[in-house]
Design a protein around this motif. Structure first.
Motif, mmCIF file in Angstrom:
data_model
loop_
_atom_site.group_PDB
_atom_site.id
_atom_site.type_symbol
_atom_site.label_atom_id
_atom_site.label_comp_id
_atom_site.label_asym_id
_atom_site.label_seq_id
_atom_site.Cartn_x
_atom_site.Cartn_y
_atom_site.Cartn_z
ATOM 1 N N UNK A 32 0.516 -1.208 -0.242
ATOM 2 C CA UNK A 32 0.171 -0.215 0.008
ATOM 3 C C UNK A 32 0.631 0.803 0.083
ATOM 4 N N UNK A 33 1.925 1.177 -0.299
ATOM 5 C CA UNK A 33 2.988 2.328 0.341
ATOM 6 C C UNK A 33 3.435 3.150 0.985
ATOM 7 N N UNK A 172 4.313 -14.482 -0.565
ATOM 8 C CA UNK A 172 5.120 -14.264 -2.008
ATOM 9 C C UNK A 172 4.416 -13.133 -2.646
ATOM 10 N N UNK A 173 3.587 -12.590 -1.507
ATOM 11 C CA UNK A 173 3.287 -11.669 -2.205
ATOM 12 C C UNK A 173 1.694 -11.437 -3.047
ATOM 13 N N UNK A 174 1.175 -12.025 -3.353
ATOM 14 C CA UNK A 174 0.306 -12.332 -4.703
ATOM 15 C C UNK A 174 -1.583 -12.461 -3.768
ATOM 16 N N UNK A 175 -2.502 -11.850 -4.727
ATOM 17 C CA UNK A 175 -3.667 -12.375 -4.572
ATOM 18 C C UNK A 175 -4.638 -12.781 -5.269
ATOM 19 N N UNK A 185 0.122 -9.811 -7.756
ATOM 20 C CA UNK A 185 0.208 -8.705 -6.386
ATOM 21 C C UNK A 185 -1.140 -8.455 -5.266
ATOM 22 N N UNK A 186 -1.228 -7.497 -4.590
ATOM 23 C CA UNK A 186 -2.742 -8.038 -3.646
ATOM 24 C C UNK A 186 -3.809 -7.117 -4.018
ATOM 25 N N UNK A 187 -3.730 -6.457 -4.746
ATOM 26 C CA UNK A 187 -4.429 -6.049 -5.247
ATOM 27 C C UNK A 187 -5.816 -6.385 -5.287
ATOM 28 N N UNK A 188 -6.173 -7.832 -5.981
ATOM 29 C CA UNK A 188 -6.916 -8.701 -5.427
ATOM 30 C C UNK A 188 -7.903 -8.232 -4.509
ATOM 31 N N UNK A 189 -7.243 -8.620 -3.363
ATOM 32 C CA UNK A 189 -7.737 -8.784 -1.795
ATOM 33 C C UNK A 189 -8.099 -6.883 -0.688
ATOM 34 N N UNK A 190 -6.975 -6.337 -1.936
ATOM 35 C CA UNK A 190 -7.519 -4.687 -1.080
ATOM 36 C C UNK A 190 -8.803 -4.136 -1.813
ATOM 37 N N UNK A 191 -9.117 -4.957 -3.501
ATOM 38 C CA UNK A 191 -10.591 -4.435 -3.961
ATOM 39 C C UNK A 191 -11.928 -5.644 -3.010
ATOM 40 N N UNK A 192 -11.405 -5.874 -2.736
ATOM 41 C CA UNK A 192 -12.030 -6.776 -2.201
ATOM 42 C C UNK A 192 -12.974 -6.756 -0.489
#
Length: 609
Positions: A32-33, A172-175, A185-192
């Motif tokens: 998330x920076x 590994x840092x992905x979803x 990356x983790x964007x799918x989890x953030x979006x959910x």
């Protein structure tokens, strides 16, 4: 008028111990920076406490906050171990949804059931994250079915059963939302989280209301209360009323000294906070978990979930052994009392009671691990004291019938060891409820209903019997009628006969009697336990005995005496080993097991009476 605050989401991450919650939070923070590009970040950054890092478990729930697409996501990382369930129960009041992390190989485990049940009772939205899908033996499709079965068992509503599933590898840092999607990356989890977890709801025009769910303690500013603003706006230096839904007499005017919100891993001072914000408040001395801070003249306290009662207790005593006061910094009853009562500031599941004597305090907690973590913390801070064997807390019903706490134990073991485990637990009043093949080759899962006292001191024996391959998980299962007397330990102790320093010659003779816990050159005193006897009775041995020199030498007498390496017990192993007539002496440098009555004659007499 109530509104939804769309720029905020409040979530808790819940899971069984070791399923990857803290690693997942690490990854969300990184992606998330929150950290600078070149910032060095420790692994499992949320586990800030030394013991958490060493044991690889989360003990205290912690708050963090990240920003994604203009929305602030407040995240609470919770403990996964059953002994710290009190931590999980109370923080769920601050959130609108939970991410349930489940291992893609192990599937839902007992503690998953406990925390999920609490979340469903509060009608929280659930996102299921199946973690570790890159494990070679992962079986995500089967785990989906197991999670849905668990939700049905817990009477989840239709809406909760429709929960979204996300597949991830925190390491590994992905979803991904689908197993066939590209793993980036983790964007799918953030979006959910943004799409599915509801925004906090409240009335910004009403009087302020904040329920304190966690209390932190800092030497400089005192107590810091953490809670969510349910209604209204909270301002710096505002006069508010402190009240409690379960204690009508607690009503007093207080002032907000400092107000913080969470950003990344730190607290940031703010001048005001409104509906949905998770805030930390300092400057109020008498602030406790479950209190409500209310604006306006008429206080309206918020109901607070009752925390589960402690089930086991230990006596913490001032150390009075012959070696007392040599290694610790804090050794008096005043030191001990202050430290134990200070722990109550932050640990809601703990109870401390004074006894008839000023030298002894009864400390009750949720399990052996809960109390052993407190002991380890005190030891590192320089405290020296003694503790008795853990004993369960009994209750009595209205007819005066004795009730005792029960646990459900779930045990995964290779089939060849199942017979031994069943026999050992049956001897400890355990009842086998079910036996099914576990999810990995050749393992079986046993489910036992067993009194809590039957598990005291069992874990160590269990690891030996299963050659370290068994997994034991327990969950509290209420109170049932007393199951009858049981013998904790079948083996006796080897007791030092006199005070002095251990000598190889004395140890060589003593090791034939059993397993020794000490090596040469160590200080001992009469009545100290120096080893374990394979038979049931206690035996006194002289480990300080020297060899008498004579003019004649027998052949072979000069050969070096060979000692078997001693068995060094850890804190947990020592707590499990001690019997009801023994104490564990704890100093920053040493752990010594001793008899409560050091004098052998007095000890013999007390057994006869």
């Amino acid at each position: 008028m109530k509104i939804n605050r769309d720029d905020v989401r409040n979530i808790a991450i819940i899971a069984h111990v070791d399923h990857g919650k803290t690693t997942l939070v690490d990854e969300l923070l990184k992606q998330s920076g929150t950290f600078r590009e070149n910032q060095e970040v420790a692994e499992r950054v949320m586990d800030s406490n030394d013991i958490e890092r060493e044991r690889g478990i989360t003990i205290l729930s912690k708050n963090t906050a990240i920003h994604y697409k203009g929305t602030k996501i407040n995240i609470i990382d919770t403990p996964g171990h059953a002994d710290f369930g009190g931590e999980v129960e109370r923080v769920l009041k601050m959130v609108d949804g939970v991410i349930l992390v489940v291992d893609a190989f192990e599937g839902p485990m007992p503690q998953t059931k406990f925390v999920l049940m609490k979340a469903l009772e509060l009608n929280l939205h659930v996102i299921v994250c199946i973690n570790k899908i890159d494990r070679p033996e992962a079986r995500p499709e089967a785990v989906i079915d197991e999670v849905l079965e668990l939700l049905m068992d817990l009477d989840a509503s239709d809406e909760q059963l429709e929960c979204p599933f996300v597949f991830a590898s925190a390491k590994s840092g992905f979803a991904v939302k689908d197993l066939n999607d590209e793993r980036v990356d983790m964007k799918p989890l953030f979006d959910t989280i943004i799409d599915y977890i509801p925004a906090p709801n409240g009335d910004p025009e009403a009087n302020a209301q904040v329920l304190i769910s966690t209390v932190d303690y800092n030497e400089f500013v005192g107590r810091i209360g953490v809670g969510k603003v349910d209604n209204g706006t909270l301002k710096l230096n505002q006069d508010v009323i402190l009240c409690n839904a379960h204690d009508a007499s607690k009503v007093k005017k207080v002032k907000i000294g400092k107000l913080y919100e969470f950003e990344g891993l730190s607290k940031v001072e703010v001048n005001e906070a409104t509906v949905g914000s998770i805030v930390a408040i300092s400057g109020i001395a008498d602030l406790h978990i479950g209190d409500t801070l209310c604006g306006g003249d008429v206080p309206e306290p918020i109901e607070f979930q009752k925390i589960s009662e402690p089930t086991i207790a230990m006596n913490f005593l001032v150390n009075d052994s012959p070696l007392a006061g040599q290694e610790g910094k804090f050794i008096t009853s005043r030191h001990l009392r202050e430290r134990l009562f200070k722990e109550l500031n932050t640990d809601v599941s703990l109870r401390v009671e004074e006894t008839e004597t000023t030298e002894c305090f009864k400390v009750s907690g949720r399990g052996e691990l809960h109390l052993s973590v407190l002991i380890e913390n005190m030891r590192r801070e320089g405290y020296e004291f003694a503790v008795s064997k853990a004993e369960v807390l009994y209750k009595y019903d209205e007819r005066g019938k004795k009730l005792e706490p029960m646990e459900i134990a779930y045990i995964d073991v290779p089939e060849e060891f199942s017979g031994t485990v069943i026999q050992k637990l049956s001897n400890r009043k355990g009842e086998l409820q079910g036996m099914t093949p576990a999810n990995s080759g050749g393992n079986v899962r046993l489910e036992f209903s067993i009194p809590s006292r039957g598990l005291i001191g069992f874990r160590n024996e269990f690891m030996t019997d299963t050659k370290g391959t068994g997994i034991l998980n327990t969950i509290f299962d209420g109170y049932e009628p007393y199951k009858g007397d049981m013998q904790y330990r079948k083996l006796g102790s080897l007791i030092a006969f006199e005070s002095g320093t251990t000598i190889t010659y004395g140890l060589f003779n003593a090791q034939e009697r059993g397993t020794l816990f000490i090596g040469p050159g160590e200080k001992v005193y009469a009545g100290m336990v120096v080893g374990q006897n394979p038979r049931t009775e206690d035996i006194e041995v002289n480990v300080c005995k020297t060899k008498h020199l004579s003019n004649t030498r027998s052949s072979g007498s000069d050969e070096a005496l060979r000692l078997v390496p001693p068995r060094i017990l850890s804190l947990e192993q020592s707590l499990e080993f001690i019997d009801t007539d023994e104490l564990l002496e704890i100093t920053p440098k040493s752990l010594r097991i001793r008899k409560k009555i050091l004098d052998s004659t007095l000890r013999y007499r007390s057994k006869k009476n």
